[in-house]
Design a protein around this motif. Structure first.
Motif, short mmCIF file in Angstrom:
data_model
loop_
_atom_site.label_atom_id
_atom_site.label_comp_id
_atom_site.label_asym_id
_atom_site.label_seq_id
_atom_site.Cartn_x
_atom_site.Cartn_y
_atom_site.Cartn_z
N GLN A 230 0.85 -1.21 0.00
CA GLN A 230 0.00 0.00 0.00
C GLN A 230 0.88 1.25 0.00
O GLN A 230 1.97 1.24 0.56
CB GLN A 230 -0.88 0.06 1.27
CG GLN A 230 -1.58 -1.21 1.70
CD GLN A 230 -2.72 -1.60 0.78
OE1 GLN A 230 -3.07 -0.88 -0.14
NE2 GLN A 230 -3.30 -2.75 1.03
N PHE A 232 0.09 4.98 1.45
CA PHE A 232 -0.89 5.79 2.17
C PHE A 232 -0.61 7.26 1.91
O PHE A 232 0.50 7.73 2.17
CB PHE A 232 -0.82 5.51 3.68
CG PHE A 232 -1.05 4.07 4.04
CD1 PHE A 232 -2.18 3.39 3.59
CD2 PHE A 232 -0.15 3.38 4.85
CE1 PHE A 232 -2.39 2.06 3.93
CE2 PHE A 232 -0.35 2.05 5.20
CZ PHE A 232 -1.48 1.39 4.73
N TRP A 266 -5.58 4.42 8.24
CA TRP A 266 -5.85 3.55 7.09
C TRP A 266 -5.93 2.09 7.53
O TRP A 266 -5.38 1.71 8.57
CB TRP A 266 -4.72 3.64 6.06
CG TRP A 266 -4.47 4.97 5.46
CD1 TRP A 266 -4.96 5.47 4.27
CD2 TRP A 266 -3.63 6.01 5.98
NE1 TRP A 266 -4.47 6.74 4.04
CE2 TRP A 266 -3.66 7.10 5.07
CE3 TRP A 266 -2.85 6.15 7.13
CZ2 TRP A 266 -2.94 8.28 5.27
CZ3 TRP A 266 -2.14 7.32 7.35
CH2 TRP A 266 -2.20 8.37 6.42
N THR A 268 -4.56 -1.57 6.94
CA THR A 268 -3.36 -2.15 6.34
C THR A 268 -3.73 -3.17 5.26
O THR A 268 -2.99 -3.35 4.30
CB THR A 268 -2.47 -2.85 7.39
OG1 THR A 268 -3.24 -3.79 8.13
CG2 THR A 268 -1.87 -1.85 8.36
N THR A 270 -6.61 -3.27 3.20
CA THR A 270 -7.20 -2.75 1.96
C THR A 270 -6.55 -1.46 1.48
O THR A 270 -6.70 -1.07 0.33
CB THR A 270 -8.71 -2.47 2.17
OG1 THR A 270 -8.83 -1.42 3.16
CG2 THR A 270 -9.44 -3.70 2.66
N GLY A 271 -5.85 -0.78 2.38
CA GLY A 271 -5.27 0.51 2.01
C GLY A 271 -6.26 1.66 2.08
O GLY A 271 -5.92 2.81 1.83
#
Length: 313
Positions: A230, A232, A266, A268, A270-271
Protein backbone atom coordinates in the motif's frame (compact mmCIF):
# COMPACT_ATOMS: atom_id res chain seq x y z
CA UNK A 1 -12.76 -4.07 23.53
CA UNK A 2 -11.60 -4.87 20.02
CA UNK A 3 -10.22 -2.32 17.59
CA UNK A 4 -12.66 -2.08 14.68
CA UNK A 5 -13.16 0.45 11.87
CA UNK A 6 -15.87 2.04 13.98
CA UNK A 7 -13.69 2.34 17.08
CA UNK A 8 -10.94 3.95 14.98
CA UNK A 9 -13.41 6.48 13.56
CA UNK A 10 -14.56 7.32 17.05
CA UNK A 11 -11.19 8.06 18.60
CA UNK A 12 -11.27 11.48 20.24
CA UNK A 13 -8.82 13.63 22.13
CA UNK A 14 -9.63 12.97 25.80
CA UNK A 15 -6.92 15.07 27.37
CA UNK A 16 -4.36 17.68 26.34
CA UNK A 17 -1.17 18.39 28.27
CA UNK A 18 0.88 21.55 27.91
CA UNK A 19 3.98 20.55 29.85
CA UNK A 20 6.43 21.62 27.15
CA UNK A 21 7.54 25.00 25.84
CA UNK A 22 8.97 23.56 22.62
CA UNK A 23 8.32 20.71 20.18
CA UNK A 24 8.04 17.19 21.57
CA UNK A 25 10.63 15.30 19.52
CA UNK A 26 9.90 11.70 20.54
CA UNK A 27 7.56 9.56 22.63
CA UNK A 28 7.59 5.96 23.84
CA UNK A 29 5.15 3.78 25.79
CA UNK A 30 6.41 1.40 28.46
CA UNK A 31 5.94 -2.28 27.54
CA UNK A 32 3.08 -2.61 30.05
CA UNK A 33 1.35 0.44 28.54
CA UNK A 34 1.03 2.14 31.91
CA UNK A 35 3.35 5.08 31.29
CA UNK A 36 4.43 7.23 28.36
CA UNK A 37 7.75 9.05 28.20
CA UNK A 38 8.45 12.05 26.00
CA UNK A 39 11.50 14.14 25.11
CA UNK A 40 11.36 17.70 23.88
CA UNK A 41 13.46 20.39 22.22
CA UNK A 42 13.09 22.33 25.50
CA UNK A 43 15.56 19.77 27.00
CA UNK A 44 12.97 18.14 29.24
CA UNK A 45 11.74 14.57 29.69
CA UNK A 46 8.12 14.19 30.82
CA UNK A 47 6.67 10.92 32.14
CA UNK A 48 2.88 10.49 31.94
CA UNK A 49 0.62 8.10 33.80
CA UNK A 50 -1.58 6.54 31.10
CA UNK A 51 -4.05 4.96 33.50
CA UNK A 52 -4.86 8.19 35.34
CA UNK A 53 -4.16 10.52 32.44
CA UNK A 54 -1.79 12.74 34.42
CA UNK A 55 1.80 13.95 34.08
CA UNK A 56 3.88 12.04 36.62
CA UNK A 57 7.16 13.89 36.64
CA UNK A 58 9.53 16.04 34.62
CA UNK A 59 13.30 15.59 34.35
CA UNK A 60 15.65 18.05 32.72
CA UNK A 61 18.60 17.40 30.46
CA UNK A 62 19.88 20.95 30.00
CA UNK A 63 23.51 19.99 29.47
CA UNK A 64 23.17 17.41 26.71
CA UNK A 65 19.68 18.03 25.36
CA UNK A 66 17.42 15.05 24.65
CA UNK A 67 15.93 13.35 21.59
CA UNK A 68 14.77 9.85 20.56
CA UNK A 69 13.86 8.82 24.10
CA UNK A 70 13.25 5.07 24.49
CA UNK A 71 12.31 2.95 27.48
CA UNK A 72 14.65 0.08 28.20
CA UNK A 73 13.05 -3.09 29.60
CA UNK A 74 13.03 -1.51 33.03
CA UNK A 75 10.32 1.12 33.45
CA UNK A 76 12.71 3.23 35.53
CA UNK A 77 15.40 3.57 32.84
CA UNK A 78 15.58 5.10 29.39
CA UNK A 79 17.97 5.68 26.50
CA UNK A 80 18.20 8.91 24.57
CA UNK A 81 20.32 10.66 21.99
CA UNK A 82 21.91 14.05 22.61
CA UNK A 83 21.30 17.37 20.89
CA UNK A 84 24.20 19.26 22.49
CA UNK A 85 27.91 18.73 23.30
CA UNK A 86 28.30 15.58 21.18
CA UNK A 87 26.35 12.71 19.61
CA UNK A 88 26.79 10.24 22.46
CA UNK A 89 23.80 8.07 23.40
CA UNK A 90 22.98 8.22 27.10
CA UNK A 91 21.44 5.63 29.44
CA UNK A 92 19.45 7.34 32.15
CA UNK A 93 18.08 6.13 35.46
CA UNK A 94 14.66 7.84 35.68
CA UNK A 95 14.44 6.95 39.34
CA UNK A 96 17.20 9.37 40.42
CA UNK A 97 17.89 11.25 37.15
CA UNK A 98 21.48 9.98 36.97
CA UNK A 99 23.31 8.57 33.95
CA UNK A 100 24.14 4.88 34.19
CA UNK A 101 26.31 4.71 31.06
CA UNK A 102 27.37 6.60 27.95
CA UNK A 103 27.64 5.10 24.47
CA UNK A 104 30.10 7.21 22.42
CA UNK A 105 30.89 6.55 18.77
CA UNK A 106 28.61 8.43 16.44
CA UNK A 107 30.15 11.57 14.96
CA UNK A 108 26.95 13.17 13.65
CA UNK A 109 23.32 13.49 14.77
CA UNK A 110 21.68 10.18 15.75
CA UNK A 111 18.48 9.84 13.70
CA UNK A 112 17.29 6.37 14.66
CA UNK A 113 17.35 4.56 18.01
CA UNK A 114 15.51 1.37 18.90
CA UNK A 115 15.57 -1.06 21.76
CA UNK A 116 15.46 -4.82 21.18
CA UNK A 117 12.06 -6.24 22.19
CA UNK A 118 13.71 -9.23 23.89
CA UNK A 119 17.03 -8.27 25.51
CA UNK A 120 19.47 -5.50 26.37
CA UNK A 121 20.69 -4.84 22.86
CA UNK A 122 19.78 -1.73 20.91
CA UNK A 123 20.41 -0.20 17.50
CA UNK A 124 21.37 3.33 16.57
CA UNK A 125 21.77 4.99 13.20
CA UNK A 126 23.30 8.36 12.45
CA UNK A 127 23.87 10.96 9.76
CA UNK A 128 27.51 9.76 9.92
CA UNK A 129 26.14 6.94 7.68
CA UNK A 130 26.62 4.16 10.19
CA UNK A 131 24.37 1.79 12.11
CA UNK A 132 25.73 0.58 15.42
CA UNK A 133 24.63 -2.34 17.55
CA UNK A 134 25.04 -1.98 21.30
CA UNK A 135 24.42 -3.76 24.58
CA UNK A 136 23.20 -1.75 27.58
CA UNK A 137 25.80 -3.49 29.76
CA UNK A 138 28.82 -2.24 27.82
CA UNK A 139 29.81 1.17 26.51
CA UNK A 140 31.61 -0.48 23.62
CA UNK A 141 29.84 -0.81 20.30
CA UNK A 142 29.05 -4.49 19.56
CA UNK A 143 28.82 -4.08 15.81
CA UNK A 144 29.24 -1.39 13.17
CA UNK A 145 27.88 -1.07 9.62
CA UNK A 146 28.97 1.59 7.13
CA UNK A 147 26.23 2.67 4.74
CA UNK A 148 26.02 4.84 1.68
CA UNK A 149 23.41 7.22 3.09
CA UNK A 150 21.13 8.22 5.95
CA UNK A 151 19.90 5.12 7.80
CA UNK A 152 16.61 4.15 9.36
CA UNK A 153 16.48 0.91 11.33
CA UNK A 154 14.18 -1.21 13.47
CA UNK A 155 13.98 -4.61 15.17
CA UNK A 156 11.32 -7.13 14.26
CA UNK A 157 8.90 -8.08 17.11
CA UNK A 158 10.87 -11.26 17.88
CA UNK A 159 14.13 -9.34 18.19
CA UNK A 160 15.94 -11.81 15.93
CA UNK A 161 16.32 -9.67 12.84
CA UNK A 162 16.43 -5.99 12.05
CA UNK A 163 15.54 -3.96 9.01
CA UNK A 164 17.67 -1.11 7.73
CA UNK A 165 16.40 1.38 5.19
CA UNK A 166 19.27 2.69 3.07
CA UNK A 167 19.29 5.77 0.84
CA UNK A 168 15.50 5.90 0.75
CA UNK A 169 15.39 3.08 -1.79
CA UNK A 170 16.48 -0.26 -0.31
CA UNK A 171 15.29 -2.23 2.71
CA UNK A 172 17.89 -4.73 3.94
CA UNK A 173 17.14 -7.44 6.49
CA UNK A 174 19.89 -8.65 8.81
CA UNK A 175 20.10 -11.60 11.17
CA UNK A 176 21.25 -10.22 14.50
CA UNK A 177 23.53 -13.19 15.19
CA UNK A 178 25.46 -12.78 11.95
CA UNK A 179 24.81 -9.29 10.70
CA UNK A 180 28.50 -8.70 9.94
CA UNK A 181 28.05 -11.15 7.06
CA UNK A 182 25.67 -8.76 5.38
CA UNK A 183 21.91 -8.83 4.79
CA UNK A 184 20.04 -12.07 4.09
CA UNK A 185 17.48 -10.15 2.04
CA UNK A 186 17.37 -6.81 0.22
CA UNK A 187 14.32 -5.19 -1.35
CA UNK A 188 14.80 -2.32 -3.75
CA UNK A 189 11.74 -0.07 -3.92
CA UNK A 190 10.85 2.61 -6.46
CA UNK A 191 12.69 5.71 -5.28
CA UNK A 192 10.72 8.73 -4.16
CA UNK A 193 12.20 11.73 -5.90
CA UNK A 194 10.30 14.13 -3.65
CA UNK A 195 11.00 12.70 -0.21
CA UNK A 196 13.38 10.76 2.01
CA UNK A 197 12.67 7.86 4.34
CA UNK A 198 12.65 8.99 7.96
CA UNK A 199 11.37 5.91 9.80
CA UNK A 200 10.86 2.17 9.48
CA UNK A 201 8.73 -0.10 11.67
CA UNK A 202 7.66 -3.73 11.68
CA UNK A 203 4.01 -4.43 12.39
CA UNK A 204 3.43 -6.09 15.79
CA UNK A 205 2.65 -9.40 14.03
CA UNK A 206 5.95 -9.14 12.10
CA UNK A 207 4.33 -9.51 8.67
CA UNK A 208 4.50 -5.91 7.44
CA UNK A 209 7.04 -3.11 7.27
CA UNK A 210 5.92 0.52 7.36
CA UNK A 211 8.17 3.20 5.92
CA UNK A 212 7.52 6.81 6.87
CA UNK A 213 8.94 9.77 4.98
CA UNK A 214 9.36 13.52 5.13
CA UNK A 215 6.78 13.82 2.35
CA UNK A 216 3.01 13.20 2.08
CA UNK A 217 3.33 9.42 1.63
CA UNK A 218 3.82 6.26 3.72
CA UNK A 219 4.78 2.93 2.21
CA UNK A 220 3.67 -0.50 3.39
CA UNK A 221 5.60 -3.55 2.20
CA UNK A 222 5.51 -7.27 2.87
CA UNK A 223 8.17 -8.09 5.50
CA UNK A 224 9.09 -11.42 3.90
CA UNK A 225 9.02 -10.69 0.16
CA UNK A 226 9.46 -6.92 0.14
CA UNK A 227 6.44 -6.61 -2.14
CA UNK A 228 4.89 -3.12 -2.09
CA UNK A 229 1.39 -3.50 -0.61
CA UNK A 230 0.00 0.00 0.00
CA UNK A 231 0.87 3.64 -0.39
CA UNK A 232 -0.89 5.79 2.17
CA UNK A 233 -1.39 9.38 1.02
CA UNK A 234 -3.72 12.35 1.34
CA UNK A 235 -2.29 13.89 4.50
CA UNK A 236 -0.55 17.24 4.72
CA UNK A 237 3.22 17.37 4.98
CA UNK A 238 4.15 20.57 3.24
CA UNK A 239 7.23 21.31 5.32
CA UNK A 240 9.35 18.25 4.65
CA UNK A 241 9.05 17.09 8.26
CA UNK A 242 9.66 13.54 9.51
CA UNK A 243 6.17 12.48 10.61
CA UNK A 244 6.03 9.35 12.75
CA UNK A 245 3.53 6.72 11.63
CA UNK A 246 2.46 3.78 13.79
CA UNK A 247 0.58 0.50 13.70
CA UNK A 248 -2.27 -0.42 15.98
CA UNK A 249 -1.32 -3.33 18.32
CA UNK A 250 -3.34 -5.78 16.14
CA UNK A 251 -1.45 -4.66 12.98
CA UNK A 252 -4.73 -3.87 11.21
CA UNK A 253 -4.47 -0.09 11.16
CA UNK A 254 -1.87 2.58 10.50
CA UNK A 255 -2.01 6.07 12.01
CA UNK A 256 -0.08 9.17 11.04
CA UNK A 257 -0.18 12.83 11.99
CA UNK A 258 0.09 15.75 9.58
CA UNK A 259 1.39 19.30 9.43
CA UNK A 260 -2.17 20.68 9.64
CA UNK A 261 -2.85 19.05 13.01
CA UNK A 262 -5.07 16.16 11.85
CA UNK A 263 -4.57 12.41 12.40
CA UNK A 264 -5.16 10.03 9.47
CA UNK A 265 -5.89 6.32 9.69
CA UNK A 266 -5.85 3.55 7.09
CA UNK A 267 -6.57 -0.17 6.89
CA UNK A 268 -3.36 -2.15 6.34
CA UNK A 269 -5.27 -4.85 4.48
CA UNK A 270 -7.20 -2.75 1.96
CA UNK A 271 -5.27 0.51 2.01
CA UNK A 272 -8.56 2.36 2.50
CA UNK A 273 -8.51 5.55 4.52
CA UNK A 274 -10.83 5.03 7.48
CA UNK A 275 -10.73 8.34 9.25
CA UNK A 276 -9.37 11.85 9.39
CA UNK A 277 -9.47 12.71 13.07
CA UNK A 278 -9.56 16.27 14.26
CA UNK A 279 -6.91 16.96 16.88
CA UNK A 280 -6.49 20.18 18.78
CA UNK A 281 -2.83 20.43 17.82
CA UNK A 282 -1.68 23.96 17.00
CA UNK A 283 1.49 22.61 15.34
CA UNK A 284 2.53 19.67 13.14
CA UNK A 285 1.96 16.23 14.71
CA UNK A 286 5.40 14.68 14.41
CA UNK A 287 4.94 11.94 17.02
CA UNK A 288 2.13 9.43 17.21
CA UNK A 289 1.97 6.04 18.93
CA UNK A 290 -0.76 3.58 19.86
CA UNK A 291 -0.57 2.14 23.36
CA UNK A 292 0.62 -1.52 23.19
CA UNK A 293 -1.76 -2.69 25.95
CA UNK A 294 -4.62 -0.21 26.34
CA UNK A 295 -7.17 1.29 23.97
CA UNK A 296 -5.51 4.68 23.77
CA UNK A 297 -3.30 6.66 21.46
CA UNK A 298 -0.90 9.55 22.03
CA UNK A 299 0.00 12.33 19.61
CA UNK A 300 2.29 15.30 20.12
CA UNK A 301 3.30 18.66 18.69
CA UNK A 302 4.34 21.05 21.47
CA UNK A 303 1.28 19.74 23.29
CA UNK A 304 0.64 16.10 24.16
CA UNK A 305 -2.80 14.61 23.41
CA UNK A 306 -4.23 11.37 24.78
CA UNK A 307 -6.93 9.76 22.60
CA UNK A 308 -9.72 7.39 23.68
CA UNK A 309 -12.63 5.87 21.72
CA UNK A 310 -16.05 7.43 22.25
CA UNK A 311 -18.08 4.28 21.67
CA UNK A 312 -18.60 1.04 23.52
CA UNK A 313 -18.71 -1.94 21.24
Amino acid sequence: MRLTDNVVRNLRVAKIFRENTDRVNSIDFSANGETLISSSDDDSIVIYDCLNGTPKRTLNSKKYGVDLIRYTHAVNAALHSSTKVDDTIRYLSLHDNKYIRYFPGHTKKVVTLCMSPIDDSFLSGSLDKTIRLWDLRSQNCQGLMHLSGRPVASFDPEGLIFAAGINSETVKLYDLRSFDRGPFAAFKLPQDKECDWTGIKFSPDGKLILISTNGPVLRLIDAFQGTPLQNFTGFANNRGLPLEASFSPDSQFVFCGSTDGKVHSWSTETGTKLAILQADHPGPIQNLLFNPKYMMMASACTNMAFWLPLVDE
